[in-house]
Design a protein around this motif. Structure first.
Motif, mmCIF file in Angstrom:
data_model
loop_
_atom_site.group_PDB
_atom_site.id
_atom_site.type_symbol
_atom_site.label_atom_id
_atom_site.label_comp_id
_atom_site.label_asym_id
_atom_site.label_seq_id
_atom_site.Cartn_x
_atom_site.Cartn_y
_atom_site.Cartn_z
ATOM 1 N N PHE A 96 -11.986 -2.438 -7.968
ATOM 2 C CA PHE A 96 -10.617 -2.799 -8.363
ATOM 3 C C PHE A 96 -10.480 -2.786 -9.883
ATOM 4 C CE2 PHE A 96 -9.867 -5.133 -4.190
ATOM 5 C CZ PHE A 96 -9.060 -4.121 -3.712
ATOM 6 N N THR A 97 -11.524 -3.314 -10.562
ATOM 7 C CA THR A 97 -11.464 -3.376 -12.018
ATOM 8 C C THR A 97 -11.391 -1.975 -12.622
ATOM 9 O OG1 THR A 97 -12.772 -5.381 -11.891
ATOM 10 C CG2 THR A 97 -12.580 -4.373 -14.040
ATOM 11 N N LEU A 98 -12.058 -1.007 -11.954
ATOM 12 C CA LEU A 98 -11.984 0.369 -12.457
ATOM 13 C C LEU A 98 -10.654 1.029 -12.111
ATOM 14 C CD1 LEU A 98 -15.578 1.619 -11.614
ATOM 15 C CD2 LEU A 98 -14.640 1.071 -13.857
ATOM 16 N N VAL A 99 -10.074 0.661 -10.955
ATOM 17 C CA VAL A 99 -8.868 1.346 -10.477
ATOM 18 C C VAL A 99 -7.608 0.793 -11.141
ATOM 19 C CG1 VAL A 99 -7.427 1.655 -8.422
ATOM 20 C CG2 VAL A 99 -9.868 2.103 -8.306
ATOM 21 N N VAL A 100 -7.574 -0.509 -11.422
ATOM 22 C CA VAL A 100 -6.339 -1.126 -11.932
ATOM 23 C C VAL A 100 -5.847 -0.505 -13.252
ATOM 24 C CG1 VAL A 100 -5.505 -3.265 -12.988
ATOM 25 C CG2 VAL A 100 -6.352 -3.277 -10.666
ATOM 26 N N PRO A 101 -6.717 -0.253 -14.258
ATOM 27 C CA PRO A 101 -6.188 0.397 -15.472
ATOM 28 C C PRO A 101 -5.619 1.782 -15.195
ATOM 29 C CG PRO A 101 -8.345 -0.521 -15.884
ATOM 30 C CD PRO A 101 -8.123 -0.626 -14.424
ATOM 31 N N LEU A 102 -6.264 2.561 -14.286
ATOM 32 C CA LEU A 102 -5.724 3.872 -13.925
ATOM 33 C C LEU A 102 -4.361 3.737 -13.274
ATOM 34 C CD1 LEU A 102 -8.791 5.795 -12.481
ATOM 35 C CD2 LEU A 102 -7.425 6.377 -14.482
ATOM 36 N N TYR A 103 -4.271 2.796 -12.317
ATOM 37 C CA TYR A 103 -3.007 2.544 -11.632
ATOM 38 C C TYR A 103 -1.918 2.190 -12.636
ATOM 39 C CZ TYR A 103 0.320 -0.184 -8.866
ATOM 40 O OH TYR A 103 1.460 -0.687 -8.318
ATOM 41 N N MET A 104 -2.262 1.289 -13.588
ATOM 42 C CA MET A 104 -1.260 0.870 -14.569
ATOM 43 C C MET A 104 -0.879 2.030 -15.480
ATOM 44 S SD MET A 104 -2.328 -3.008 -15.437
ATOM 45 C CE MET A 104 -0.816 -3.343 -16.311
ATOM 46 N N PHE A 105 -1.855 2.887 -15.791
ATOM 47 C CA PHE A 105 -1.545 4.039 -16.632
ATOM 48 C C PHE A 105 -0.594 4.992 -15.918
ATOM 49 C CE2 PHE A 105 -2.531 8.425 -17.831
ATOM 50 C CZ PHE A 105 -2.150 8.389 -19.150
ATOM 51 N N PHE A 106 -0.852 5.273 -14.633
ATOM 52 C CA PHE A 106 -0.017 6.235 -13.919
ATOM 53 C C PHE A 106 1.381 5.705 -13.630
ATOM 54 C CE2 PHE A 106 -4.120 8.257 -12.746
ATOM 55 C CZ PHE A 106 -3.858 9.451 -13.389
ATOM 56 N N PHE A 107 1.527 4.368 -13.567
ATOM 57 C CA PHE A 107 2.855 3.829 -13.305
ATOM 58 C C PHE A 107 3.566 3.365 -14.577
ATOM 59 C CE2 PHE A 107 1.285 3.963 -9.054
ATOM 60 C CZ PHE A 107 2.414 4.198 -8.302
ATOM 61 N N SER A 108 2.961 3.630 -15.747
ATOM 62 C CA SER A 108 3.595 3.157 -16.986
ATOM 63 C C SER A 108 4.901 3.891 -17.254
ATOM 64 C CB SER A 108 2.636 3.310 -18.153
ATOM 65 O OG SER A 108 2.363 4.676 -18.353
ATOM 66 N N SER A 109 4.965 5.201 -16.909
ATOM 67 C CA SER A 109 6.214 5.929 -17.174
ATOM 68 C C SER A 109 7.329 5.437 -16.267
ATOM 69 C CB SER A 109 5.995 7.426 -17.008
ATOM 70 O OG SER A 109 5.462 7.684 -15.746
ATOM 71 N N LYS A 110 6.971 5.075 -15.016
ATOM 72 C CA LYS A 110 7.982 4.513 -14.113
ATOM 73 C C LYS A 110 8.513 3.191 -14.685
ATOM 74 C CE LYS A 110 8.799 2.884 -9.503
ATOM 75 N NZ LYS A 110 8.212 2.119 -8.422
#
Ligand SMILES: [Zn+2]
Length: 128
Positions: A96-110
């Motif tokens: 989760f710790t590895l996935v959460v920054p990626l998730y936040m990065f991909f949804f930052s434009s939204k």
């Protein structure tokens, strides 16, 4: 950024009403509260529903980090000595710790699009 002379808050220029005398250096919220302008005159005002929607958008944006820190705290306090679940949950938490920054990065434009939609339309007049 200028300071409101009534509430001493610092806002960008478009959050101020225009005029001289009592209207000089007054933010839109104070101008509305003191009756210097009407709500239709101040296009840049964040009304209650816009402010609430912006707050919930921010909460949605940052809640994964909050949950991650809560889960880490729970693991450190309760789970780290439990065999074998301590190890399994540690692996899950690391994922989760590895996935959460990626998730936040991909949804930052939204998120930025949502915040842009929740920003009142305002065009600064010439000379301001
Ligand atoms: Zn003010």
């Amino acid at each position: 950024m200028p300071t409101c002379r009534l509430c001493y808050s610092v806002y960008p220029r478009e959050q101020f009403i225009h005029g001289i005398g009592p209207k000089a250096q007054v933010c839109v919220r104070c101008g509305l509260e003191k009756g210097l302008v009407t709500e239709e005159e101040v296009a840049s005002l964040y009304n209650k529903s816009t402010a609430n929607a912006r707050f919930s958008a921010l909460a949605r944006r940052w809640s994964p980090l909050m949950w991650l820190s809560v889960l880490w705290a729970v693991w450190i306090i309760l789970l780290n000595e439990v065999e074998p679940w301590g190890l399994y949950t540690l692996i899950l938490l690391a994922l989760f710790t590895l996935v959460v920054p990626l998730y936040m990065f991909f949804f930052s434009s939204k998120h930025m699009a949502v915040m842009a939609r929740l920003t009142p339309e305002y065009e600064r007049p010439k000379g301001h």
